[in-house]
Design a protein around this motif. Structure first.
Motif, PDB file in Angstrom:
ATOM      1  N   UNK A  45     -11.660  -2.459 -14.030  1.00  0.00           N
ATOM      2  CA  UNK A  45     -12.141  -3.346 -12.974  1.00  0.00           C
ATOM      3  C   UNK A  45     -10.961  -3.684 -12.080  1.00  0.00           C
ATOM      4  N   UNK A  46     -11.101  -3.402 -10.796  1.00  0.00           N
ATOM      5  CA  UNK A  46     -10.033  -3.657  -9.824  1.00  0.00           C
ATOM      6  C   UNK A  46     -10.528  -4.731  -8.874  1.00  0.00           C
ATOM      7  N   UNK A  47      -9.890  -5.885  -8.944  1.00  0.00           N
ATOM      8  CA  UNK A  47     -10.254  -7.014  -8.104  1.00  0.00           C
ATOM      9  C   UNK A  47      -9.300  -7.070  -6.915  1.00  0.00           C
ATOM     10  N   UNK A  92      -2.146   7.432 -13.516  1.00  0.00           N
ATOM     11  CA  UNK A  92      -3.141   6.400 -13.218  1.00  0.00           C
ATOM     12  C   UNK A  92      -4.343   6.992 -12.488  1.00  0.00           C
ATOM     13  N   UNK A  93      -4.079   7.881 -11.545  1.00  0.00           N
ATOM     14  CA  UNK A  93      -5.180   8.499 -10.816  1.00  0.00           C
ATOM     15  C   UNK A  93      -6.059   9.323 -11.765  1.00  0.00           C
ATOM     16  N   UNK A  94      -5.383  10.058 -12.695  1.00  0.00           N
ATOM     17  CA  UNK A  94      -6.153  10.835 -13.669  1.00  0.00           C
ATOM     18  C   UNK A  94      -7.000   9.924 -14.549  1.00  0.00           C
ATOM     19  N   UNK A 118       0.811  -1.207   0.000  1.00  0.00           N
ATOM     20  CA  UNK A 118       0.000   0.000   0.000  1.00  0.00           C
ATOM     21  C   UNK A 118       0.841   1.252   0.000  1.00  0.00           C
ATOM     22  N   UNK A 119       2.112   1.138   0.286  1.00  0.00           N
ATOM     23  CA  UNK A 119       2.978   2.312   0.267  1.00  0.00           C
ATOM     24  C   UNK A 119       3.285   2.694  -1.164  1.00  0.00           C
ATOM     25  N   UNK A 120       3.431   3.962  -1.410  1.00  0.00           N
ATOM     26  CA  UNK A 120       3.677   4.456  -2.753  1.00  0.00           C
ATOM     27  C   UNK A 120       5.143   4.265  -3.090  1.00  0.00           C
ATOM     28  N   UNK A 133      -1.839   3.084  -8.619  1.00  0.00           N
ATOM     29  CA  UNK A 133      -3.050   3.667  -9.193  1.00  0.00           C
ATOM     30  C   UNK A 133      -3.595   4.823  -8.375  1.00  0.00           C
ATOM     31  N   UNK A 134      -2.915   5.161  -7.286  1.00  0.00           N
ATOM     32  CA  UNK A 134      -3.442   6.193  -6.407  1.00  0.00           C
ATOM     33  C   UNK A 134      -2.854   7.574  -6.675  1.00  0.00           C
TER      34      UNK A 134
END
Length: 656
Positions: A375-377, A389-391, A354-356, A384-385
C-alpha cells in the motif's frame, strides 16, 4: 344419545308459527240455502266454532308440524353413542427429528426403510382404526412446533397431512411440541394425545402437565449401529495441507470402516479405521493437494447416513502481510490493522523530489519476506521505480492512494459507483470530495467510482496482479471520518489479497447465521451443491427478506449437505458463500430410549401408567370407549320424506 348444539333449537319457533297460521286462517264453505231464515242457524254454527276446532282433521297441518320438528331436531346436531371410534378430538404428535431418517432394516440385510415412512403408515392405520370418528390435529417438530392441521374431520386430508411429513435434521423442539399438544387439549372432556416416536427424545417430557390421556407409540427398533464423523478440518503445514478426521462408533459392538477424502470432488486418499465400541478414532491425511472444498466420507451401511460426511474449506493465508509506505496517515494505518492483517509500516521522508537517487535506492532494500500487498500512501517513492523494488511491485498486488500531479476540481459532486467487490458495502453518501488527480488511465484500469465524469477510484489487473488506485488524497476529504472507511479498506484488502473468506463453515441445520449481503444484491438463494442435499434433489431455497430487502440473518437449510448462498446483482453477476449444513449431533445416538416419555402416557402395548390412570378413568366415566355417531343425515332424510308426503297430500286436496 346426545345433543351437539342447542343453538338449532331456535328453529323450533316455526312450529307455533305454523299453528298460528292455521288458527288465523278463515275458511268459508259454499252452502245453498232455500230461505234466509236459515242464516240464523249458520250464525249459531259459526259462534260454536272454537279456534282449536280448526285443527281437527287437518292432515296437511300435522305433516308440516312433523317436518318442522324433524328439522329442529336435525339442527341441534343429535348423535348416538356407539362403541369404538376413538375420542372426539385426537392430537397426533409426529416425531420428525433427524433420527427418524434412520434405516430400520439395514442391519438384517433386508430392504432398508426409513423410520419416518414406517411412522406414516402406522399413523394412517391409527386414524382408520382407532380414530375413525375423531377430529384430527397433527403436530410435527422443527426448530419450533409445527401445526399442520387442526380439528380436521376429513380424514383424507388428514392422511395427506401425514404424507407431507418431512425429517428435520436440525435441533428439534421436542418438549415445546408436547407443550403445544397439552395446550390444545386443555379443558377438553373427550380428547387424547398420541405420540409417534422412535424413543430418542431430548428433554424432560414428564414435566409437561396433561389433562387428557396420552399414548406413546414407538416406531422401529434400534439395532444400535451407527458411525459418525464428529470433526473434520484442513490446515496448512510446511509440507502441504493436512486433514484431520475424528470418527466415532456409537454402537456397542466393534466395527471397521473406510474413510475417503475428496478434494473438489476427486478422491485423494483412503484410510482404514478399526472402530472400538463407543469410542472415537482420529485419522490424519498428509500432503494433500490444493483444493477449494474437501470432503470426508465414511463408507459402510449404518443406520443413520446423515452424519457420514463432513466438509472443510480451504483458506488462503490466515494473516495477510501488508507493507505500508506512507509519510504518516493514522486513519489508513488503523484501517489496515482492523482487517486483521499483519501491517509493516515503512515511513517515507516528507519531501521526495522524484529524482532517482542511486544511493537511496541501494540503501533501501526490499523485505526479506515478500508481502501479500503493498500500500503506497501519497506520491510513489523514487526508490520503488527501479531495481528490486520495481520487480517486487510488478509481482505483488498494489494499492495506491493519492499522489502528485495536476488536479481537477469536482466541487463536492456525488460519487457514482460501479459494480465491483470494493464497492460491495460502499455508498459514499455524505462524503465530500473537493478535487481528484487528473491522470491518463493505465491500460489495466477501469473506473469503479466516478465523480462528475472524472475517475475517483480505478481497479484492474496487471500481469496477473490486482491493482487499485484512489485518485484523491485522504487528507483532502472527510472520507476517513465516515463509518464506511474501515469497511471499504477491509473490502479492498480482501479483494487485493483474495482473502475475503468465501465460506461460512460448518453450521447446524436450521440455525440462523448472519451473512454479508452486498448493497447491489437483488436476489439471493441457497443452492444445494453436494452431499445428502444433492442426493435428495433439494430445490433452491430463496433467501428471507425483510422490510429493507434481503435479510442478513438467514436460516441454514434443514437437509445436511454442501450449499452455496448465491447472491446476484442487477447486472446478473453472482457471488457465493459456501456452507455445510450438518445434522444435530444428538440424533446420532443409539441405544437407550427416554424413559420419561413412556411415563407420561400409555405404552403402545396397552399398559397404562399410573400417572395417566386417574385422568383416563375420569374420561371413561364420562364417555367410555365410545364414539359419537351423528344422526343429522337420518333426520334430514326423514324430514325430506315427510315433505314429499305433504306435497302428495296437497296435490290430492286433502288439506281441507
Amino acid at each position: 344419545m346426545g345433543i351437539g348444539s342447542w343453538l338449532g333449537l331456535w328453529f323450533g319457533l316455526s312450529i307455533p308459527a305454523i299453528l298460528a297460521m292455521y288458527l288465523l286462517k278463515r275458511k268459508f264453505l259454499d252452502t245453498k240455502v232455500p230461505s234466509h231464515l236459515l242464516w240464523q242457524k249458520v250464525l249459531k254454527n259459526l259462534e260454536a266454532n272454537r279456534p282449536w276446532q280448526k285443527l281437527q282433521n287437518r292432515l296437511l297441518l300435522w305433516l308440516q308440524l312433523l317436518a318442522a320438528a324433524l328439522l329442529v331436531f336435525a339442527l341441534m346436531k343429535p348423535f348416538w353413542w356407539a362403541p369404538g371410534g376413538g375420542k372426539e378430538h385426537v392430537v397426533l404428535v409426529a416425531d420428525t427429528s433427524g433420527s427418524m431418517s434412520a434405516l430400520t432394516s439395514a442391519a438384517q440385510g433386508s430392504p432398508s426403510q426409513e423410520r419416518l415412512q414406517q411412522m406414516k403408515r402406522e399413523m394412517k392405520d391409527f386414524i382408520k382404526q382407532k380414530a375413525k370418528d375423531s377430529e384430527i390435529t397433527l403436530l410435527s417438530m422443527n426448530a419450533e412446533p409445527n401445526l399442520l392441521i387442526s380439528r380436521e374431520k376429513d380424514h383424507s386430508r388428514a392422511a395427506e397431512a401425514v404424507d407431507s411429513l418431512q425429517v428435520y435434521f436440525g435441533r428439534a423442539a421436542y418438549d415445546e411440541t408436547l407443550s403445544l399438544a397439552s395446550a390444545l387439549t386443555r379443558e377438553e372432556k373427550d380428547a387424547e394425545v398420541v405420540v409417534f416416536t422412535d424413543g430418542l427424545w431430548r428433554g424432560d417430557p414428564s414435566s409437561i402437565p396433561f389433562q387428557v390421556p396420552v399414548r406413546v407409540f414407538t416406531v422401529g427398533e434400534q439395532t444400535g449401529f451407527n458411525l459418525s464423523l464428529q470433526q473434520f478440518g484442513v490446515k496448512d503445514e510446511p509440507g502441504g495441507k493436512t486433514a484431520v478426521v475424528v470418527a466415532k462408533n456409537h454402537s456397542k459392538t466393534a466395527s471397521s470402516t473406510e474413510i475417503n477424502l475428496y478434494g473438489d470432488g476427486k478422491l485423494l486418499q483412503t484410510a482404514y479405521a478399526d472402530m472400538k465400541p463407543e469410542a472415537a478414532v482420529t485419522t490424519t491425511f498428509r500432503d494433500l493437494p490444493e483444493a477449494k472444498v474437501y470432503r470426508a466420507e465414511l463408507e459402510g451401511n449404518d443406520e443413520y447416513p446423515a452424519d457420514n460426511e463432513a466438509y472443510a474449506f480451504s483458506q488462503p493465508n490466515e494473516t495477510p502481510r501488508i507493507l505500508l509506505l506512507t509519510r504518516g496517515n493514522l486513519f489508513l494505518e488503523k484501517g489496515l490493522q482492523l482487517t486483521g492483517a499483519e501491517v509493516v509500516k515503512m515511513a517515507l521522508p516528507e519531501e521526495d523530489s522524484g529524482a532517482v537517487d542511486s544511493k537511496q535506492t541501494s540503501e533501501t532494500t526490499v523485505p526479506d519476506h515478500p508481502p501479500d500487498l503493498i500500500v503506497i500512501d501519497g506520491q510513489m517513492p523514487s526508490f520503488a521505480e527501479q531495481g528490486e523494488w520495481k520487480k517486487l511491485l510488478d509481482r505483488t498486488p498494489v494499492w495506491t492512494l493519492g499522489g502528485g500531479g495536476s488536479k481537477v476540481n469536482v466541487g463536492g459532486g456525488q460519487p457514482k459507483l460501479e459494480s465491483h467487490p470494493v464497492n460491495r458495502y460502499a455508498s459514499y453518501n455524505g462524503v465530500y470530495f473537493s478535487s481528484l488527480l487528473e491522470r491518463k488511465l493505465p491500460d489495466w484500469a477501469t473506473p469503479v467510482v466516478s465523480i462528475e465524469n472524472h475517475p475517483a477510484v480505478i481497479a484492474g489487473t496487471e500481469n496477473g496482479e490486482p491493482r487499485l488506485s484512489f485518485l484523491f488524497d485522504l487528507q483532502e476529504t472527510d472520507f476517513p471520518l465516515s463509518a464506511e472507511f474501515p469497511i471499504v479498506v477491509h473490502e479492498a484488502v480482501s479483494w487485493l489479497t483474495n482473502s475475503g473468506g468465501k465460506s461460512l463453515g460448518r453450521l447446524t441445520a436450521g440455525t440462523r447465521v448472519e451473512i454479508p449481503i452486498a448493497a447491489d444484491t437483488v436476489s439471493a438463494r441457497w443452492v444445494a451443491k453436494d452431499g445428502m442435499a444433492k442426493t435428495k434433489n433439494v430445490a433452491n431455497i430463496e433467501a428471507e427478506k425483510g422490510d429493507k430487502g434481503i435479510s442478513a440473518l438467514q436460516q441454514v437449510p434443514s437437509v445436511p449437505g454442501l450449499y452455496a448462498f448465491e447472491q446476484e446483482n442487477s447486472a446478473g453477476e453472482k457471488s457465493e458463500y459456501l456452507a455445510e449444513s450438518s445434522a444435530d449431533p444428538y440424533e446420532a445416538q443409539t441405544g437407550e430410549k427416554n424413559g420419561k416419555l413412556a411415563a407420561i402416557g400409555q405404552a403402545a402395548d396397552g399398559k397404562e401408567t399410573a400417572a395417566n390412570a386417574e385422568s383416563g378413568a375420569a374420561q371413561d366415566k364420562h364417555s367410555g370407549n365410545r364414539s359419537k355417531t351423528p344422526l343429522l343425515t337420518l333426520l334430514a332424510g326423514l324430514a325430506l320424506l315427510v315433505i314429499l308426503v305433504e306435497w302428495g297430500v296437497y296435490q290430492r286436496g286433502r288439506s281441507i
